[in-house]
Design a protein around this motif. Structure first.
Motif, PDB file in Angstrom:
ATOM      1  N   UNK A  48       3.995  -9.594   2.252  1.00  0.00           N
ATOM      2  CA  UNK A  48       3.264  -9.719   0.996  1.00  0.00           C
ATOM      3  C   UNK A  48       3.821 -10.828   0.119  1.00  0.00           C
ATOM      4  N   UNK A  49       5.152 -10.875  -0.025  1.00  0.00           N
ATOM      5  CA  UNK A  49       5.754 -11.773  -1.010  1.00  0.00           C
ATOM      6  C   UNK A  49       6.079 -13.153  -0.449  1.00  0.00           C
ATOM      7  N   UNK A  50       6.630 -13.187   0.766  1.00  0.00           N
ATOM      8  CA  UNK A  50       7.032 -14.471   1.341  1.00  0.00           C
ATOM      9  C   UNK A  50       5.872 -15.201   2.010  1.00  0.00           C
ATOM     10  N   UNK A  51       5.052 -14.448   2.739  1.00  0.00           N
ATOM     11  CA  UNK A  51       3.980 -15.080   3.516  1.00  0.00           C
ATOM     12  C   UNK A  51       2.754 -15.345   2.637  1.00  0.00           C
ATOM     13  N   UNK A  52       2.267 -14.300   1.944  1.00  0.00           N
ATOM     14  CA  UNK A  52       1.091 -14.471   1.078  1.00  0.00           C
ATOM     15  C   UNK A  52       1.497 -15.089  -0.255  1.00  0.00           C
ATOM     16  N   UNK A  53       2.539 -14.551  -0.856  1.00  0.00           N
ATOM     17  CA  UNK A  53       3.047 -15.117  -2.090  1.00  0.00           C
ATOM     18  C   UNK A  53       2.435 -14.515  -3.339  1.00  0.00           C
ATOM     19  N   UNK A  61      -5.079 -16.472  -2.736  1.00  0.00           N
ATOM     20  CA  UNK A  61      -3.969 -15.621  -2.302  1.00  0.00           C
ATOM     21  C   UNK A  61      -4.204 -14.153  -2.681  1.00  0.00           C
ATOM     22  N   UNK A  62      -4.877 -13.929  -3.819  1.00  0.00           N
ATOM     23  CA  UNK A  62      -5.206 -12.555  -4.202  1.00  0.00           C
ATOM     24  C   UNK A  62      -6.151 -11.939  -3.184  1.00  0.00           C
ATOM     25  N   UNK A  63      -7.172 -12.707  -2.769  1.00  0.00           N
ATOM     26  CA  UNK A  63      -8.104 -12.200  -1.765  1.00  0.00           C
ATOM     27  C   UNK A  63      -7.412 -11.988  -0.432  1.00  0.00           C
ATOM     28  N   UNK A  64      -6.504 -12.895  -0.083  1.00  0.00           N
ATOM     29  CA  UNK A  64      -5.749 -12.745   1.162  1.00  0.00           C
ATOM     30  C   UNK A  64      -4.930 -11.464   1.145  1.00  0.00           C
ATOM     31  N   UNK A 307       6.891 -14.725  -7.068  1.00  0.00           N
ATOM     32  CA  UNK A 307       5.986 -14.122  -6.085  1.00  0.00           C
ATOM     33  C   UNK A 307       5.617 -12.686  -6.457  1.00  0.00           C
ATOM     34  N   UNK A 308       5.907 -12.295  -7.715  1.00  0.00           N
ATOM     35  CA  UNK A 308       5.525 -10.960  -8.159  1.00  0.00           C
ATOM     36  C   UNK A 308       6.258  -9.865  -7.411  1.00  0.00           C
ATOM     37  N   UNK A 309       7.547 -10.073  -7.132  1.00  0.00           N
ATOM     38  CA  UNK A 309       8.298  -9.111  -6.320  1.00  0.00           C
ATOM     39  C   UNK A 309       8.490  -7.777  -7.029  1.00  0.00           C
ATOM     40  N   UNK A 454      11.092 -13.904 -10.172  1.00  0.00           N
ATOM     41  CA  UNK A 454      10.634 -12.618  -9.627  1.00  0.00           C
ATOM     42  C   UNK A 454      10.274 -12.788  -8.152  1.00  0.00           C
ATOM     43  N   UNK A 455      11.291 -12.758  -7.303  1.00  0.00           N
ATOM     44  CA  UNK A 455      11.151 -13.073  -5.883  1.00  0.00           C
ATOM     45  C   UNK A 455      11.811 -12.004  -5.010  1.00  0.00           C
TER      46      UNK A 455
END
Length: 516
Positions: A48-53, A61-64, A307-309, A454-455
């Motif tokens: 979620x965080x590293x690949x999509x971001x 990215x939200x849709x992904x 990345x909104x971690x 925020x990662x």
């Protein structure tokens, strides 16, 4: 009333805990075992965080992320779908390259804000000036043409780049007090400087844009902890960039001393048109009371400086992991267990408010909502949100939670409805029993919340794993409880001025935003 309620819950937990110690629950044991031995948290967080971001509402990215979550649930044999609730301005971030080219050359740490216009694929190079301290708005209007072709700094220069805890540990008391006094004075002076322009922090960038400025330069530093808050831009033609405290201070001092700094900015961005906005909803269907609901809740969107971690990747993966575990060890719940991954929480709880408005048949039959949205820490607070009998059913459900997870949790009953900054408030406002699983701080508000820091590396997975176990057990217990939860509300205390306090009123979601 409040003191009595707290006493009841403490006695209840102590007495029933003794009985529980004599008779273990195999489902609870299986939840703990699955969460401990086969955790998917690290994998979920990485994907979620590293690949999509980052997951800015309206972005690709939200849709992904929505599509990824649906696929994950289907892999776990959990029914899931993306449910459209509105539309938003589509925008996609590209690279941000910011360099100082005079009086010397240096790469600067910074990035454009969300929804900022780009620079058209090329670099814009211009002098940097500070928004001036004018006598009044009339004088500022006369100055405005001076901003043409310049990058204008609109944030205060901080007197120190060291966090307050560093000062507390090493400085003398006199030195620390002196710094705080200086900072307070500078903050007041800067506030007055901006006030005298006749504009607000929202309208000033637009005024500078209309005057022909090359761009807006700012630094919204999280006081005392060294992380930059990253929000959205208000300009429509020129870039708005946020620069780290260290590099912002460098530019500010150079401009102030007459060594006019010159920067080169390339900020790529793409407007993608009107985009649909969604909630991702997963479901484990109930077998005995399928039309009563336990809801696991976390917002899915984020600001995109990091990345909104911890806001709210951790809440997201807690709910996903809890659903995965429940499907494996408790596949046939009595009540239907839903999970809601809400879109556009950051713009006003829009996704959850839309769900409440669109699904009154679900809201009126909610057994409980459990929401998590304040960082990576283990849960330490659970409030009754003003529901008079919440101590009764929450107390029953908490009894089977392992002592190491349960012991740190402070219970507040009946409390008052509050914490409107997260999605459980959408349900409370509609009269449904919804509760925030509030976490240990871990410097959330000052270090990771809405910042470029925020990662993934800020996640404390042991705490997150504890929260997944807690959530799964609470959902299991709420589903099994033979009694429907009471919605009776407590009598709220008087407000600060003696007026009666009131329960929050439901608000309509913003179904179409950021499109003007």
């Amino acid at each position: 009333m409040k003191k009595v309620a707290i006493l009841i819950i403490q006695i209840s937990l102590l007495s029933v805990s003794f009985c529980f110690s004599q008779s273990k629950d195999p489902v609870v044991e299986s939840i703990v075992k699955e969460a401990t031995e086969h955790s998917q948290l690290e994998k979920l967080a990485h994907e979620l965080l590293d690949v999509i971001g980052p997951r800015l509402v309206g972005s690709p990215q939200m849709q992904q992320a929505h599509d990824w979550a649906v696929a994950k649930y289907k892999d776990w044999n959990i029914s899931a779908k993306n449910e459209k609730w509105g539309e938003w301005r589509g925008w996609e971030r590209g690279v941000s390259h910011i360099e100082m080219v005079s009086p010397r050359v240096k790469s600067l740490e910074g990035m454009q804000l969300a929804w900022s216009p780009g620079t058209g694929g090329k670099a814009v190079t211009a002098d940097v000036i500070i928004v001036p301290d004018m006598a009044d708005s009339t004088a500022f209007q006369k100055w405005l043409p001076t901003a043409k072709g310049k990058f204008v700094m609109i944030s205060m220069n901080q007197p120190t780049g060291r966090p307050d805890y560093n000062w507390q540990e090493f400085a003398t008391k006199e030195s620390f007090d002196k710094m705080k006094k200086q900072r307070d004075a500078q903050t007041e002076a800067w506030t007055n400087r901006l006030r005298k322009t006749g504009y607000t922090t929202r309208t000033l960038p637009v005024a500078l844009e209309n005057a022909g400025a090359a761009g807006i330069v700012m630094c919204y530093w999280s006081k005392g902890f060294g992380a930059n808050k990253i929000f959205g831009a208000y300009t429509k033609k020129i870039p708005t960039i946020d620069i780290s405290l260290e590099d912002y201070g460098l530019l500010y001092r150079l401009a102030e001393s007459g060594h006019t700094p010159r920067i080169s900015v390339r900020a790529d961005a793409k407007e993608t048109g009107v985009s649909g906005t969604f909630n991702t909803i997963g479901e484990i269907k109930g077998t005995e009371k399928p039309n009563e609901y336990v809801i696991l809740s976390a917002h899915f969107d984020s600001w995109d400086g990091g990345t909104g971690a911890t806001d709210n990747g951790t809440g997201t993966i807690v709910m996903m992991e809890a659903m995965r575990i429940l499907k494996k060890v408790y596949p046939n719940p009595k009540r239907t267990i839903l999970v809601g991954h809400w879109g556009s929480e950051e713009q006003g709880l829009n996704g959850s408010r839309a769900f409440v408005e669109d699904h009154p048949e679900i809201v009126q039959n909610i057994q409980a909502v459990f929401n998590q949205d304040n960082g990576t820490g283990r849960v330490i607070n659970l409030s009754g949100q003003g529901f008079l009998n919440a101590y009764d059913y929450l107390g029953r459900w908490l009894v089977k939670v392992p002592e190491t997870i349960k012991a740190p949790i402070e219970l507040k009953f009946p409390s008052i409805p509050g914490g409107g900054g997260s999605d459980f408030a959408s349900f409370v406002a509609a009269g449904a029993p919804a509760f925030s699983l509030s976490s240990l701080n871990w410097s959330y508000g000052t270090y990771t919340w809405h910042t470029n820091r925020d990662t993934y590396d800020k996640i404390v997975f042991d705490d997150v794993r504890s929260n997944a176990i807690l959530t799964a057990i609470l959902a299991y217990q709420a589903s099994e409880d033979p009694v429907k939860t009471s919605r009776e509300k407590s009598v709220l205390p008087l407000g600060a001025k003696g007026e009666p306090a009131t329960w929050p009123e439901p608000r309509k979601p913003t179904r179409r935003g950021g499109l003007d």
